[in-house]
Write a protein that holds these residues in place. Structure first.
Motif, PDB file in Angstrom:
ATOM      1  N   ARG A 107       1.454  -0.972  -0.394  1.00  0.00           N
ATOM      2  CA  ARG A 107       0.231   0.329  -0.046  1.00  0.00           C
ATOM      3  C   ARG A 107       0.449   1.057   0.035  1.00  0.00           C
ATOM      4  O   ARG A 107       1.508   1.436   0.499  1.00  0.00           O
ATOM      5  N   ILE A 108       0.131   1.975  -0.564  1.00  0.00           N
ATOM      6  CA  ILE A 108       1.406   3.422  -0.716  1.00  0.00           C
ATOM      7  C   ILE A 108       0.476   4.380  -0.627  1.00  0.00           C
ATOM      8  O   ILE A 108      -1.002   4.737  -0.788  1.00  0.00           O
ATOM      9  N   ALA A 109       1.174   5.083   0.505  1.00  0.00           N
ATOM     10  CA  ALA A 109       0.607   6.393   1.067  1.00  0.00           C
ATOM     11  C   ALA A 109       0.496   8.005  -0.289  1.00  0.00           C
ATOM     12  O   ALA A 109       0.781   7.659  -1.185  1.00  0.00           O
ATOM     13  N   ARG A 110      -0.693   8.466  -0.502  1.00  0.00           N
ATOM     14  CA  ARG A 110      -0.896   9.432  -1.297  1.00  0.00           C
ATOM     15  C   ARG A 110       0.449  10.503  -1.178  1.00  0.00           C
ATOM     16  O   ARG A 110       0.479  10.457   0.397  1.00  0.00           O
ATOM     17  N   LYS A 111       0.461  11.556  -1.640  1.00  0.00           N
ATOM     18  CA  LYS A 111       1.740  12.274  -1.973  1.00  0.00           C
ATOM     19  C   LYS A 111       1.199  13.610  -0.790  1.00  0.00           C
ATOM     20  O   LYS A 111       2.258  14.140  -0.249  1.00  0.00           O
ATOM     21  N   ASP A 112       0.342  13.882  -0.481  1.00  0.00           N
ATOM     22  CA  ASP A 112      -0.066  14.695   0.768  1.00  0.00           C
ATOM     23  C   ASP A 112      -0.735  13.758   1.762  1.00  0.00           C
ATOM     24  O   ASP A 112      -1.126  14.643   2.762  1.00  0.00           O
ATOM     25  N   GLU A 113      -0.514  12.548   2.018  1.00  0.00           N
ATOM     26  CA  GLU A 113      -0.346  11.808   3.536  1.00  0.00           C
ATOM     27  C   GLU A 113       0.607  11.237   3.598  1.00  0.00           C
ATOM     28  O   GLU A 113       1.683  10.774   2.984  1.00  0.00           O
ATOM     29  N   TYR A 114       0.823  11.191   5.069  1.00  0.00           N
ATOM     30  CA  TYR A 114       2.094  11.572   5.998  1.00  0.00           C
ATOM     31  C   TYR A 114       1.899  10.385   7.286  1.00  0.00           C
ATOM     32  O   TYR A 114       0.579   9.764   7.140  1.00  0.00           O
ATOM     33  N   THR A 115       2.751  10.019   8.056  1.00  0.00           N
ATOM     34  CA  THR A 115       2.938   9.467   8.756  1.00  0.00           C
ATOM     35  C   THR A 115       1.986   9.840  10.251  1.00  0.00           C
ATOM     36  O   THR A 115       1.485   9.104  10.127  1.00  0.00           O
ATOM     37  N   SER A 116       1.205  10.938  10.453  1.00  0.00           N
ATOM     38  CA  SER A 116       0.437  11.838  11.027  1.00  0.00           C
ATOM     39  C   SER A 116      -0.769  11.044  10.773  1.00  0.00           C
ATOM     40  O   SER A 116      -1.365  10.644  11.770  1.00  0.00           O
ATOM     41  N   ASP A 117      -1.154  11.162   9.439  1.00  0.00           N
ATOM     42  CA  ASP A 117      -2.156  10.957   9.346  1.00  0.00           C
ATOM     43  C   ASP A 117      -2.688   9.299   8.920  1.00  0.00           C
ATOM     44  O   ASP A 117      -3.698   8.876   9.439  1.00  0.00           O
ATOM     45  N   LEU A 118      -1.246   8.579   8.717  1.00  0.00           N
ATOM     46  CA  LEU A 118      -1.817   6.772   9.527  1.00  0.00           C
ATOM     47  C   LEU A 118      -1.500   6.419  10.885  1.00  0.00           C
ATOM     48  O   LEU A 118      -2.581   5.939  11.101  1.00  0.00           O
ATOM     49  N   CYS A 119      -1.019   7.018  11.494  1.00  0.00           N
ATOM     50  CA  CYS A 119      -0.937   7.304  12.797  1.00  0.00           C
ATOM     51  C   CYS A 119      -2.481   7.413  13.485  1.00  0.00           C
ATOM     52  O   CYS A 119      -3.211   6.685  13.783  1.00  0.00           O
ATOM     53  N   THR A 120      -2.749   8.379  12.930  1.00  0.00           N
ATOM     54  CA  THR A 120      -4.109   8.898  13.675  1.00  0.00           C
ATOM     55  C   THR A 120      -5.532   8.054  13.202  1.00  0.00           C
ATOM     56  O   THR A 120      -6.310   8.054  13.949  1.00  0.00           O
ATOM     57  N   ALA A 121      -5.350   7.189  11.358  1.00  0.00           N
ATOM     58  CA  ALA A 121      -6.508   7.341  10.995  1.00  0.00           C
ATOM     59  C   ALA A 121      -6.327   5.133  11.864  1.00  0.00           C
ATOM     60  O   ALA A 121      -6.996   4.512  12.175  1.00  0.00           O
ATOM     61  N   ALA A 122      -5.099   4.759  11.976  1.00  0.00           N
ATOM     62  CA  ALA A 122      -5.118   3.852  12.885  1.00  0.00           C
ATOM     63  C   ALA A 122      -5.182   3.506  14.645  1.00  0.00           C
ATOM     64  O   ALA A 122      -6.201   2.658  15.162  1.00  0.00           O
ATOM     65  N   VAL A 123      -5.475   4.652  15.338  1.00  0.00           N
ATOM     66  CA  VAL A 123      -5.927   5.211  16.266  1.00  0.00           C
ATOM     67  C   VAL A 123      -7.467   5.619  16.481  1.00  0.00           C
ATOM     68  O   VAL A 123      -8.060   4.864  17.323  1.00  0.00           O
ATOM     69  N   GLN A 124      -7.791   5.783  15.706  1.00  0.00           N
ATOM     70  CA  GLN A 124      -9.165   6.142  15.501  1.00  0.00           C
ATOM     71  C   GLN A 124      -9.602   5.023  15.336  1.00  0.00           C
ATOM     72  O   GLN A 124     -10.620   4.275  15.811  1.00  0.00           O
ATOM     73  N   ASP A 125      -9.151   3.162  14.264  1.00  0.00           N
ATOM     74  CA  ASP A 125      -9.117   1.900  14.044  1.00  0.00           C
ATOM     75  C   ASP A 125      -9.763   1.598  15.587  1.00  0.00           C
ATOM     76  O   ASP A 125     -11.530   0.991  15.750  1.00  0.00           O
ATOM     77  N   LEU A 126      -9.031   1.642  16.138  1.00  0.00           N
ATOM     78  CA  LEU A 126      -8.807   1.238  17.838  1.00  0.00           C
ATOM     79  C   LEU A 126     -10.102   1.628  18.738  1.00  0.00           C
ATOM     80  O   LEU A 126     -10.388   0.637  19.510  1.00  0.00           O
ATOM     81  N   MET A 127     -10.467   2.878  18.086  1.00  0.00           N
ATOM     82  CA  MET A 127     -11.143   3.856  18.986  1.00  0.00           C
ATOM     83  C   MET A 127     -13.040   3.143  18.773  1.00  0.00           C
ATOM     84  O   MET A 127     -13.292   2.711  19.922  1.00  0.00           O
TER      85      MET A 127
END
Length: 336
Positions: A44-64
């Motif tokens: 999987r490849i992040a978008r040009k405007d998608e960064y590590t912090s965005d992936l982190c936030t989404a993973a935590v939202q999945d957890l929540m």
């Protein structure tokens, strides 16, 4: 001293798939060559405007969402990554702000490459077991695609992007952390690197490309020798045997590394969890992604003995023996 346990998990990978067929249009390679040498079919490849912090936030939202967990009592945020959005501010601080985690919570990034998530888990356990903190958010995440040389077929076929997050909370009982083993061989630091302020490691001049450079043969030799020995030492400390390990979850670097590691250990490959076939090598994210895939598939259960072992640039390695104590899931996990 008090116990500590892992109570919730979440994960996230970007939407874009980079298949082996796609790579044949970029470098001189083919699907058979990639699968035979790595076991990887997609990443999987992040978008040009998608960064590590965005992936982190989404993973935590999945957890929540899955475990009905709140972030308003988290008192420490740890992000293991080699690809932070910035050198500073830390990715952990960005995540802390986005998730409205209290201003009184500590937040910092931890750099231990592909061993980073296990190092961060070890750190979180130490904080909670000592009584200094009660609820620590641990995230392993990387956007390695942003530092991958897509002209180098030996590395570009390996790497992808992803994130995994867990909560480590205090527990009045014995806790779920049963043993650990850490190590580092800085003498091999020039075998996997990305240049920074300095261009020399161990008196070896680095290629100043700002992209990931890896001597795969040397890393393979080191990992196949080091991980089985580390596992032996970890189990010795914990007074346990391999036969008591329900699942082995090594860093998903490459199946051609995992297989000889298991062969040397005498551990059945059928009891290994990995995340590389459809996500590739996601560095600090491979172990939490593999763990979560095992949970989603119904393989991993609370109370089982799980052996996590990360290894990578540094050259660093870290093993952790844990038992999960996950809360009851109240929501469906995000589709990966």
């Amino acid at each position: 001293m008090t116990g500590a346990k892992i109570t919730a998990i979440g994960s996230y990978v970007p939407a874009r798939r980079l298949t082996n067929a796609d790579l044949t249009q970029m470098v001189d390679t083919n699907d058979e060559w990639i699968v035979q040498r790595t076991g990887i079919r997609e990443r999987r490849i992040a978008r040009k405007d998608e960064y590590t912090s965005d992936l982190c936030t989404a993973a935590v939202q999945d957890l929540m969402h899955r475990y009905d967990k709140k972030m308003d009592d988290v008192d420490m945020v740890l992000v293991a990554t080699s690809t932070p959005d910035f050198t500073f501010p830390s990715t952990a601080s960005i995540v802390q702000h986005r998730l409205n985690i209290p201003l009184s919570a500590g937040a910092f990034d931890l750099s231990a490459a592909c061993a980073g998530f296990v190092y961060a888990l070890h750190t979180a356990h130490s904080y909670v077991a000592s009584g200094m903190h009660r609820k620590v958010l641990v995230i392993g995440a990387d956007t390695i695609s942003k530092i991958t040389d897509y002209n180098d077929r030996s590395t570009c076929v390996l790497f992808g992007d992803g994130a995994g997050a867990v909560l480590v909370e205090s527990d009045g009982q014995a806790g779920g952390f049963k043993g650990f083993h850490l190590g580092s061989d800085g003498g091999g630091g020039h075998h996997v690197y990305r240049t920074g302020l300095s261009h020399t490691v161990n008196d070896v001049e680095m290629v100043d490309s700002q992209l990931l450079v890896q001597n795969g043969r040397e890393v393979f030799r080191w990992a196949v020798r080091t991980v089985p020995d580390g596992v032996k030492q970890l189990l010795g400390k914990a007074e346990m045997s391999l036969q008591q390990i329900d699942w082995f979850i090594p860093h998903s670097a490459n199946m051609r590394i995992i297989e000889p590691i298991c062969e040397r250990m005498g551990y059945p490959i059928e009891q290994v969890l990995h995340s590389l076939v459809y996500f590739g090598n996601t560095s600090a994210a491979t172990i939490p992604l593999a763990l979560d895939l095992g949970i989603r598939e119904g393989k991993v259960q609370n109370g089982q003995n799980l052996l996590l072992y990360g290894f990578g640039a540094g050259l660093t390695h870290a093993g952790q023996l844990v038992q999960l104590d996950l809360a009851v899931q109240t929501g469906e996990p995000t589709t990966l």
